[in-house]
Design a protein around this motif. Structure first.
Motif, PDB file in Angstrom:
ATOM      1  N   ARG A  95      98.327 119.342  22.976  1.00 14.46           N
ATOM      2  CA  ARG A  95      99.102 118.097  23.109  1.00 14.46           C
ATOM      3  C   ARG A  95      98.505 116.732  21.978  1.00 14.46           C
ATOM      4  O   ARG A  95      99.516 116.176  21.960  1.00 14.46           O
ATOM      5  CB  ARG A  95      98.856 117.555  24.605  1.00 14.46           C
ATOM      6  N   LEU A  96      97.487 116.851  21.895  1.00 18.89           N
ATOM      7  CA  LEU A  96      97.048 116.130  20.799  1.00 18.89           C
ATOM      8  C   LEU A  96      97.575 116.069  19.526  1.00 18.89           C
ATOM      9  O   LEU A  96      97.720 115.061  18.873  1.00 18.89           O
ATOM     10  CB  LEU A  96      95.551 116.205  20.661  1.00 18.89           C
ATOM     11  N   PHE A  97      98.285 117.540  19.109  1.00 18.55           N
ATOM     12  CA  PHE A  97      98.617 117.332  17.757  1.00 18.55           C
ATOM     13  C   PHE A  97     100.245 117.206  18.074  1.00 18.55           C
ATOM     14  O   PHE A  97     100.801 117.199  16.713  1.00 18.55           O
ATOM     15  CB  PHE A  97      98.607 119.113  17.182  1.00 18.55           C
ATOM     16  N   SER A  98     100.913 116.990  18.873  1.00 18.74           N
ATOM     17  CA  SER A  98     102.403 116.784  19.197  1.00 18.74           C
ATOM     18  C   SER A  98     102.480 115.190  19.666  1.00 18.74           C
ATOM     19  O   SER A  98     103.814 115.178  19.579  1.00 18.74           O
ATOM     20  CB  SER A  98     102.842 117.819  19.826  1.00 18.74           C
ATOM     21  N   LYS A  99     101.629 114.519  19.791  1.00 17.36           N
ATOM     22  CA  LYS A  99     101.841 113.109  20.359  1.00 17.36           C
ATOM     23  C   LYS A  99     102.725 112.312  19.299  1.00 17.36           C
ATOM     24  O   LYS A  99     102.035 112.276  17.948  1.00 17.36           O
ATOM     25  CB  LYS A  99     100.466 112.472  20.626  1.00 17.36           C
ATOM     26  N   PRO A 115     103.589 114.031  13.525  1.00 19.80           N
ATOM     27  CA  PRO A 115     104.441 113.583  14.561  1.00 19.80           C
ATOM     28  C   PRO A 115     104.652 112.042  14.564  1.00 19.80           C
ATOM     29  O   PRO A 115     105.713 111.645  14.884  1.00 19.80           O
ATOM     30  CB  PRO A 115     103.784 113.907  15.892  1.00 19.80           C
ATOM     31  N   TYR A 116     103.789 111.362  13.927  1.00 19.43           N
ATOM     32  CA  TYR A 116     103.858 109.687  14.097  1.00 19.43           C
ATOM     33  C   TYR A 116     104.103 109.262  12.751  1.00 19.43           C
ATOM     34  O   TYR A 116     104.070 108.071  12.719  1.00 19.43           O
ATOM     35  CB  TYR A 116     102.393 109.416  14.415  1.00 19.43           C
ATOM     36  N   ARG A 117     104.171 110.043  11.666  1.00 20.46           N
ATOM     37  CA  ARG A 117     104.878 109.474  10.492  1.00 20.46           C
ATOM     38  C   ARG A 117     105.236 110.412   9.590  1.00 20.46           C
ATOM     39  O   ARG A 117     105.139 111.696   9.618  1.00 20.46           O
ATOM     40  CB  ARG A 117     103.453 108.862   9.880  1.00 20.46           C
ATOM     41  N   THR A 118     106.064 110.093   8.317  1.00 20.27           N
ATOM     42  CA  THR A 118     106.573 111.042   7.634  1.00 20.27           C
ATOM     43  C   THR A 118     105.501 111.191   6.282  1.00 20.27           C
ATOM     44  O   THR A 118     104.760 110.327   6.401  1.00 20.27           O
ATOM     45  CB  THR A 118     107.774 110.816   6.934  1.00 20.27           C
ATOM     46  N   LYS A 119     105.477 112.295   5.746  1.00 20.55           N
ATOM     47  CA  LYS A 119     104.556 112.368   4.455  1.00 20.55           C
ATOM     48  C   LYS A 119     104.947 111.417   3.263  1.00 20.55           C
ATOM     49  O   LYS A 119     106.010 111.090   3.385  1.00 20.55           O
ATOM     50  CB  LYS A 119     104.884 113.833   4.118  1.00 20.55           C
ATOM     51  N   MET A 120     103.724 111.128   2.598  1.00 18.08           N
ATOM     52  CA  MET A 120     103.934 110.524   1.405  1.00 18.08           C
ATOM     53  C   MET A 120     104.292 111.268   0.203  1.00 18.08           C
ATOM     54  O   MET A 120     104.059 112.625   0.162  1.00 18.08           O
ATOM     55  CB  MET A 120     102.586 109.930   1.212  1.00 18.08           C
ATOM     56  N   SER A 121     104.813 110.633  -0.781  1.00 19.00           N
ATOM     57  CA  SER A 121     105.068 111.424  -2.047  1.00 19.00           C
ATOM     58  C   SER A 121     103.633 111.656  -2.784  1.00 19.00           C
ATOM     59  O   SER A 121     102.645 110.991  -2.243  1.00 19.00           O
ATOM     60  CB  SER A 121     105.890 110.653  -2.965  1.00 19.00           C
ATOM     61  N   LEU A 122     103.482 112.544  -3.859  1.00 20.92           N
ATOM     62  CA  LEU A 122     102.345 112.498  -4.468  1.00 20.92           C
ATOM     63  C   LEU A 122     101.863 111.311  -5.110  1.00 20.92           C
ATOM     64  O   LEU A 122     100.787 110.994  -4.978  1.00 20.92           O
ATOM     65  CB  LEU A 122     102.557 113.842  -5.630  1.00 20.92           C
ATOM     66  N   GLY A 123     102.780 110.521  -5.653  1.00 19.13           N
ATOM     67  CA  GLY A 123     102.456 109.200  -6.282  1.00 19.13           C
ATOM     68  C   GLY A 123     101.889 108.278  -5.198  1.00 19.13           C
ATOM     69  O   GLY A 123     100.777 107.611  -5.625  1.00 19.13           O
ATOM     70  N   GLU A 124     102.412 108.206  -3.918  1.00 23.58           N
ATOM     71  CA  GLU A 124     101.772 107.439  -2.903  1.00 23.58           C
ATOM     72  C   GLU A 124     100.506 107.692  -2.768  1.00 23.58           C
ATOM     73  O   GLU A 124      99.525 107.029  -2.286  1.00 23.58           O
ATOM     74  CB  GLU A 124     102.853 107.380  -1.941  1.00 23.58           C
ATOM     75  N   ALA A 125     100.337 109.193  -2.208  1.00 18.68           N
ATOM     76  CA  ALA A 125      99.022 109.726  -1.893  1.00 18.68           C
ATOM     77  C   ALA A 125      97.889 109.202  -2.995  1.00 18.68           C
ATOM     78  O   ALA A 125      97.007 108.955  -2.833  1.00 18.68           O
ATOM     79  CB  ALA A 125      99.240 111.055  -1.620  1.00 18.68           C
ATOM     80  N   ALA A 126      98.147 109.661  -4.335  1.00 18.37           N
ATOM     81  CA  ALA A 126      97.245 109.558  -5.254  1.00 18.37           C
ATOM     82  C   ALA A 126      96.992 108.088  -5.428  1.00 18.37           C
ATOM     83  O   ALA A 126      95.873 107.942  -5.681  1.00 18.37           O
ATOM     84  CB  ALA A 126      98.001 109.938  -6.610  1.00 18.37           C
ATOM     85  N   ILE A 166      93.432 128.597  12.377  1.00 18.82           N
ATOM     86  CA  ILE A 166      93.086 127.224  12.934  1.00 18.82           C
ATOM     87  C   ILE A 166      93.944 126.276  13.199  1.00 18.82           C
ATOM     88  O   ILE A 166      94.076 125.408  14.080  1.00 18.82           O
ATOM     89  CB  ILE A 166      91.777 126.653  11.691  1.00 18.82           C
ATOM     90  N   ASP A 167      95.123 126.537  12.213  1.00 18.76           N
ATOM     91  CA  ASP A 167      96.103 125.501  12.171  1.00 18.76           C
ATOM     92  C   ASP A 167      97.390 125.882  12.676  1.00 18.76           C
ATOM     93  O   ASP A 167      98.517 125.215  12.696  1.00 18.76           O
ATOM     94  CB  ASP A 167      96.605 125.003  10.551  1.00 18.76           C
ATOM     95  N   VAL A 168      97.330 126.748  13.757  1.00 19.08           N
ATOM     96  CA  VAL A 168      98.578 127.192  14.416  1.00 19.08           C
ATOM     97  C   VAL A 168      99.079 126.453  15.651  1.00 19.08           C
ATOM     98  O   VAL A 168     100.207 126.658  16.235  1.00 19.08           O
ATOM     99  CB  VAL A 168      98.325 128.715  15.206  1.00 19.08           C
ATOM    100  N   LYS A 169      98.200 125.375  16.123  1.00 17.46           N
ATOM    101  CA  LYS A 169      98.688 124.607  17.179  1.00 17.46           C
ATOM    102  C   LYS A 169      99.764 123.718  17.039  1.00 17.46           C
ATOM    103  O   LYS A 169     100.274 123.641  18.264  1.00 17.46           O
ATOM    104  CB  LYS A 169      97.414 123.891  17.721  1.00 17.46           C
TER     105      LYS A 169
END
Length: 426
Positions: A239-243, A322-333, A187-190
């Motif tokens: 294209r929706l996944f790489s914008k 593509p539009y942002r960097t990942k959060m740290s675990l603390g930020e996400a929690a 499912i996630d290969v796009k």
């Protein structure tokens, strides 16, 4: 004609609806009394009608079996062709369930030199032959119809094959986990940023279910549903996944439709569990009704849906996009905790914090060399790619703040209810 045809071909109708609407535009433009659109099927080779208008009588599905010479002619011929009773045999066989003598014009529909179908016109309203000018105009917009037909058929093929794969899995219970993991990975290969997402959501959902004390069968159901939660994305444009920026309203609507498309796919499969379709459809619903596709609130959705929603959000926050960097675990929690109970179920988020604290506690604890081999340590909740950068104390603070917020909300609701009751009594 192209201005009228554009919205029809790019609308959200199904294949039959698009073909029928296109026919209406074409017939009005060329003043035809009757018309039909056919799709090409390779095995066995034939043309089968998708939509028709004006022919009487006309079978529910008109079929023309094709010989190699017919396929060659339809593939190599470019542009609209005037037909006569003597000429139709060059393109159509006489062994179908409808006679080709009723057609006065044939337009092969091709994409990249490959036959995908044909447009057939009956008599014109004035009974005259279609003029060379009109045939040229028909030839000009044939590629637009062909491409729209091709895209619909491609989408239909993807969904049908996905359903077939799921049906095959459903008949083999002994390999459920392995097979669903394989589909989750597919499912996630796009896009590179999406890879592994469905597998991790399944893992996190199962961990939360375990923290809630659910049974093994209930946990297996939630894990399976979470593996498949994004299956509708198999039909979305890559294209929706790489914008890099935010999706525009049309793109956002297309992306949001993955919940409905996924629900349509999994609803045709007889899973051992009943809750898979609702998780696929509703994992983007939120407690305050701000989610999609049905704007459900709170307890309008089941516990498995609430668990999948939190698990999906956690992994999305911990992953690059593509539009942002990942959060740290603390930020996400912290972010998930602050969005509760407005967006997420507090019981589910408390269970998530329990699992995160267990991981953090293992890292904070000293090694225990005396641990016997048969006393295997607990399996980590977080995926190995996610560093546990939050301390047990920080998680305790989040849990305490969440409990305070929940209790405050409950007290406010009770006071409000009591005030309403006093007003009524007064």
């Amino acid at each position: 004609m192209l201005a009228d045809l554009g919205p029809v071909l790019t609308g959200d109708r199904d294949l039959h609806g698009t073909a029928m609407a296109a026919l209406q535009v074409i017939m009005a433009s060329v003043r035809a009394k009757a018309a039909a659109i056919f799709r090409f099927q390779e095995r066995p080779p034939l043309l089968a009608s998708l939509a028709s208008w004006g022919f009487s009588p006309f079978p529910q599905t008109a079929i023309f079996p094709l010989l190699p010479r017919h396929i060659h002619a339809l593939t190599k011929t470019v542009g609209a062709q005037a037909l006569s009773a003597e000429r139709y045999d060059a393109f159509l066989s006489s062994t179908g369930n409808f006679s080709g003598v009723w057609f006065r014009c044939l337009v092969p529909l091709q994409v990249r030199g490959k036959l995908v179908g044909a447009l057939m016109l009956g008599e014109s309203e004035d009974g005259r032959d279609y003029s060379p000018k009109l045939l040229r105009e028909l030839s000009d917009f044939a590629p637009y119809i062909a491409l729209a037909l091709h895209n619909h058929l491609l989408m239909q093929t993807v969904e049908e094959r996905t359903k077939e794969n799921l049906l095959l899995i459903a008949s083999t219970h002994s390999v459920w986990d392995e097979a669903l993991e394989a589909i989750a990975a597919a499912i996630d290969v796009k896009h590179a940023d999406q890879r592994g997402h469905s597998l991790r959501v399944g893992r996190y959902a199962a961990g939360i279910a375990d923290a809630l004390g659910l049974s093994a069968s209930e946990t297996a159901e939630i894990r399976a549903a979470a593996y498949l939660h994004d299956i509708g994305k198999v039909s979305l444009d890559k294209r929706l996944f790489s914008k890099n920026g935010a999706l525009d309203p049309t793109e956002a609507m297309e992306m949001n439709d993955h919940t409905v498309i996924g629900h349509q796919i999994v609803s045709t499969v007889q899973f051992p569990w009943q809750g898979v379709p609702e998780v696929v459809r509703w994992h983007h619903e939120r407690a305050d009704g701000s989610g999609y596709p049905d704007q459900l609130r709170g307890d309008d959705v089941t516990l498995p849906v609430k668990i999948a929603a939190v698990a999906d959000t956690l992994d999305a926050m911990l992953s690059d996009r593509p539009y942002r960097t990942k959060m740290s675990l603390g930020e996400a929690a912290t972010q998930i905790s602050r969005l509760t109970p407005k967006k997420f179920d507090p019981i589910v988020v408390q269970a998530l914090l329990v699992e995160l604290r267990r991981d953090a506690a293992v890292l904070a604890s000293p090694a225990r060399p005396w641990l016997r081999s048969k006393e295997m340590p607990r399996k980590a909740f977080l995926d190995s790619s996610v560093p546990c950068t939050i301390s047990p104390t920080d998680i305790d603070l989040l849990a305490s703040e969440l409990n305070r917020r929940i209790n405050h909300r409950q007290s406010f609701s009770m006071a409000q209810a009591a005030g309403n009751f006093s007003i009524v009594q007064g």
